[in-house]
Enzyme design. Sequence first.
Site, PDB file in Angstrom:
ATOM      1  N   LYS A   1       7.712  -5.486   1.907  1.00 19.05           N
ATOM      2  CA  LYS A   1       6.365  -5.962   2.219  1.00 19.05           C
ATOM      3  C   LYS A   1       5.325  -5.259   1.345  1.00 19.05           C
ATOM      4  O   LYS A   1       4.455  -5.901   0.763  1.00 19.05           O
ATOM      5  CB  LYS A   1       6.083  -5.710   3.710  1.00 19.05           C
ATOM      6  CG  LYS A   1       4.705  -6.127   4.177  1.00 19.05           C
ATOM      7  CD  LYS A   1       4.692  -6.439   5.654  1.00 19.05           C
ATOM      8  CE  LYS A   1       4.540  -5.200   6.519  1.00 19.05           C
ATOM      9  NZ  LYS A   1       3.182  -4.623   6.479  1.00 19.05           N
TER      10      LYS A   1
ATOM     11  N   ARG B   1       1.449  -5.678  -3.305  1.00 18.49           N
ATOM     12  CA  ARG B   1       0.913  -5.084  -4.537  1.00 18.49           C
ATOM     13  C   ARG B   1       1.180  -5.978  -5.744  1.00 18.49           C
ATOM     14  O   ARG B   1       0.375  -6.043  -6.675  1.00 18.49           O
ATOM     15  CB  ARG B   1       1.515  -3.683  -4.737  1.00 18.49           C
ATOM     16  CG  ARG B   1       0.950  -2.666  -3.727  1.00 18.49           C
ATOM     17  CD  ARG B   1       1.912  -1.528  -3.526  1.00 18.49           C
ATOM     18  NE  ARG B   1       1.367  -0.417  -2.745  1.00 18.49           N
ATOM     19  CZ  ARG B   1       1.267  -0.388  -1.409  1.00 18.49           C
ATOM     20  NH1 ARG B   1       1.642  -1.432  -0.700  1.00 18.49           N
ATOM     21  NH2 ARG B   1       0.784   0.677  -0.799  1.00 18.49           N
TER      22      ARG B   1
ATOM     23  N   GLY C   1      -3.208  -4.942   7.650  1.00 19.70           N
ATOM     24  CA  GLY C   1      -3.998  -3.764   7.275  1.00 19.70           C
ATOM     25  C   GLY C   1      -3.907  -3.501   5.785  1.00 19.70           C
ATOM     26  O   GLY C   1      -4.871  -3.058   5.146  1.00 19.70           O
TER      27      GLY C   1
ATOM     28  N   ARG D   1      -8.856  -1.854  13.965  1.00 21.52           N
ATOM     29  CA  ARG D   1      -8.271  -0.755  13.165  1.00 21.52           C
ATOM     30  C   ARG D   1      -9.334  -0.022  12.346  1.00 21.52           C
ATOM     31  O   ARG D   1     -10.297  -0.630  11.879  1.00 21.52           O
ATOM     32  CB  ARG D   1      -7.145  -1.308  12.301  1.00 21.52           C
ATOM     33  CG  ARG D   1      -6.040  -1.869  13.195  1.00 21.52           C
ATOM     34  CD  ARG D   1      -4.864  -2.336  12.428  1.00 21.52           C
ATOM     35  NE  ARG D   1      -4.174  -1.246  11.764  1.00 21.52           N
ATOM     36  CZ  ARG D   1      -3.146  -1.428  10.962  1.00 21.52           C
ATOM     37  NH1 ARG D   1      -2.700  -2.647  10.719  1.00 21.52           N
ATOM     38  NH2 ARG D   1      -2.558  -0.402  10.397  1.00 21.52           N
TER      39      ARG D   1
ATOM     40  N   GLN E   1      -2.355   3.168   2.152  1.00 19.34           N
ATOM     41  CA  GLN E   1      -3.382   2.123   2.105  1.00 19.34           C
ATOM     42  C   GLN E   1      -4.702   2.712   1.618  1.00 19.34           C
ATOM     43  O   GLN E   1      -5.396   2.105   0.799  1.00 19.34           O
ATOM     44  CB  GLN E   1      -3.540   1.479   3.480  1.00 19.34           C
ATOM     45  CG  GLN E   1      -2.276   0.718   3.887  1.00 19.34           C
ATOM     46  CD  GLN E   1      -2.361   0.058   5.240  1.00 19.34           C
ATOM     47  OE1 GLN E   1      -3.345   0.229   5.964  1.00 19.34           O
ATOM     48  NE2 GLN E   1      -1.340  -0.688   5.606  1.00 19.34           N
TER      49      GLN E   1
ATOM     50  N   ASP F   1       6.654   3.619   9.692  1.00 16.66           N
ATOM     51  CA  ASP F   1       6.855   2.335  10.381  1.00 16.66           C
ATOM     52  C   ASP F   1       8.157   2.294  11.176  1.00 16.66           C
ATOM     53  O   ASP F   1       8.384   1.373  11.964  1.00 16.66           O
ATOM     54  CB  ASP F   1       6.829   1.178   9.371  1.00 16.66           C
ATOM     55  CG  ASP F   1       5.437   1.000   8.760  1.00 16.66           C
ATOM     56  OD1 ASP F   1       4.444   1.389   9.397  1.00 16.66           O
ATOM     57  OD2 ASP F   1       5.359   0.467   7.634  1.00 16.66           O
TER      58      ASP F   1
ATOM     59  N   ARG G   1       1.142   2.434  19.039  1.00 18.27           N
ATOM     60  CA  ARG G   1       2.612   2.464  19.116  1.00 18.27           C
ATOM     61  C   ARG G   1       3.129   3.636  19.951  1.00 18.27           C
ATOM     62  O   ARG G   1       4.280   3.589  20.401  1.00 18.27           O
ATOM     63  CB  ARG G   1       3.217   2.461  17.705  1.00 18.27           C
ATOM     64  CG  ARG G   1       3.038   1.105  17.027  1.00 18.27           C
ATOM     65  CD  ARG G   1       3.670   1.035  15.645  1.00 18.27           C
ATOM     66  NE  ARG G   1       3.516  -0.307  15.102  1.00 18.27           N
ATOM     67  CZ  ARG G   1       3.650  -0.618  13.813  1.00 18.27           C
ATOM     68  NH1 ARG G   1       3.928   0.323  12.925  1.00 18.27           N
ATOM     69  NH2 ARG G   1       3.497  -1.860  13.399  1.00 18.27           N
TER      70      ARG G   1
ATOM     71  N   ARG H   1       6.758  -4.625  14.824  1.00 19.27           N
ATOM     72  CA  ARG H   1       7.703  -3.503  14.820  1.00 19.27           C
ATOM     73  C   ARG H   1       8.148  -3.129  16.242  1.00 19.27           C
ATOM     74  O   ARG H   1       9.261  -2.670  16.446  1.00 19.27           O
ATOM     75  CB  ARG H   1       7.116  -2.286  14.091  1.00 19.27           C
ATOM     76  CG  ARG H   1       6.657  -2.620  12.683  1.00 19.27           C
ATOM     77  CD  ARG H   1       7.241  -1.733  11.617  1.00 19.27           C
ATOM     78  NE  ARG H   1       6.808  -2.185  10.300  1.00 19.27           N
ATOM     79  CZ  ARG H   1       7.538  -2.918   9.451  1.00 19.27           C
ATOM     80  NH1 ARG H   1       8.761  -3.277   9.777  1.00 19.27           N
ATOM     81  NH2 ARG H   1       7.067  -3.296   8.282  1.00 19.27           N
TER      82      ARG H   1
HETATM   83  C1  S3P Z   1       1.589   0.451   3.947  1.00 19.05           C
HETATM   84  C2  S3P Z   1       1.324   1.734   4.289  1.00 19.05           C
HETATM   85  C3  S3P Z   1       1.527   2.282   5.639  1.00 19.05           C
HETATM   86  C4  S3P Z   1       2.384   1.403   6.522  1.00 19.05           C
HETATM   87  C5  S3P Z   1       2.057  -0.038   6.357  1.00 19.05           C
HETATM   88  C6  S3P Z   1       2.162  -0.498   4.912  1.00 19.05           C
HETATM   89  C7  S3P Z   1       1.328   0.026   2.560  1.00 19.05           C
HETATM   90  O1  S3P Z   1       0.265   2.463   6.211  1.00 19.05           O
HETATM   91  O2  S3P Z   1       2.277   1.777   7.861  1.00 19.05           O
HETATM   92  O3  S3P Z   1       2.960  -0.836   7.137  1.00 19.05           O
HETATM   93  O4  S3P Z   1       1.854  -1.023   2.132  1.00 19.05           O
HETATM   94  O5  S3P Z   1       0.602   0.732   1.855  1.00 19.05           O
HETATM   95  P1  S3P Z   1      -0.553   3.837   5.921  1.00 19.05           P
HETATM   96  O6  S3P Z   1      -0.196   4.265   4.569  1.00 19.05           O
HETATM   97  O7  S3P Z   1      -1.983   3.511   6.050  1.00 19.05           O
HETATM   98  O8  S3P Z   1      -0.034   4.790   6.957  1.00 19.05           O
END
Ligand code: S3P
Length: 428
Positions: A19, A24, A92, A120, A167, A313, A344, A390
């Site tokens: 994912k 990206r 997110g 969020r 993120q 995750d 969670r 999840r």
């Molecule tokens: C992700 C980063 C994670 C993860 C999310 C996907 C990403 O979040 O929990 O499912 O693709 O960058 P955080 O890095 O904000 O913890």
Amino acid sequence: MIIERRNAIRGEITVPGDKSISHRAIMLGSVCEGTSRIEGFLNGADCISTMNCFREMGVDIEYDGETSVVVHGVGLHGLKKPDAVLYCGNSGTTTRIMSGLLCGAGIDCIIDGDESIRRRPMKRIITPLSMMGADITSERDNGCAPLRIGTTKLHGICYDSPVASAQVKSSILMAALYADSETSVSEPALSRDHTERMLMAMGADIEAKGKTVRLDPGNTLYAQDITVPGDISSAAYFMGAALIIPGSDILIRNVGINPTRSGIIDVFKDMGGKIELLDKRVRNKEEIADIRVRYSELKGTEIGGDVIPTLIDELPLIAVVASRAKGRTVIKDASELKVKESDRIALVAGNLRAMGGDIIPADDGFIINSTGDDPGELRGAVIDDAKDHRIAMSFTVAGLAARGETVIENPDCVSISYPGFFRDIMEL
Ligand code: S3P
């Protein structure tokens, strides 16, 4: 979806594409010069949200087969102002990383998502992006989406992030591509580094050292053909199920094992899991392997510190697996779990207790005790999944090892990251 106890899972499986890498590939492919072909793209709802947002900004993205996507890059400065709100659904990753990119590209827009996204925290990106000179605000002034972005010029910053989040880091790096000077981001623990690896492959001037990454803007990004490996976060459910269901023996093919993602393998091994990594190889700067997993008598473990971002995750699943392991499992330093698609910590504790598990929630994790005896201490229950993919998949695994029936109330939510999950687990 009603889940019943199973005796063994056996066979071979290939899980859908990663994912994080799929998101990206669309975002960066869109701002490259040239055409990128993405093989193994994840057709989950979240990645489709990303795709739709970039189409909305004039990028031509087409399918050439079920999981093969062609992105016609428009270059760093070729995105168009969208006519409508950019809708990120439940994602997110789309909301945060795309916001950084659009602050940099100076695209006037509004970014929004579903009820979960609107709860969020977005201050974690608003703060550093504003330090770079971005015009980004929370429309309702509550630090959440909808976000409004305006056109400004950005400058580089040296940012010490309070949170280990890929993120947040990626959002800043995307903005940094457009700044007038160098940017560096440090984080308290190293989070997944797919953005850094992909940017490097595309020709950005980027350098990662330990927990710090530095990017010098100015380089053109060139399109790449990207083969997306199977998502280790999806593979994890089968790993967990095979470990706790007696007689199981499975092979999961083509799984990404990037060290910033593979903490789950180390933890399961540490618990006594029989896990073998076969045929290790590298593609597009990402490590891949086939993973064999067999039923194992597990023992409890302690998880905290730097390892947490490498399995963030997977923590709901680890809690489920720990409830079938002999002894005590302690999970700490994971307060981030409270601000994921759902809280969670609360949901894992509530659901595991409903199934008869012994779990004590904390502010930053949980403690789980189990005798590990079979027949399992777990019994079927109606699961409150809060439409969190999840949670639904983790408790499906619990249901496969529990006496009686387990009911997943919103099974459709698995399509966020794994549309064929129930079909695949039934096949095994
Ligand atoms: C992700 C980063 C994670 C993860 C999310 C996907 C990403 O979040 O929990 O499912 O693709 O960058 P955080 O890095 O904000 O913890």
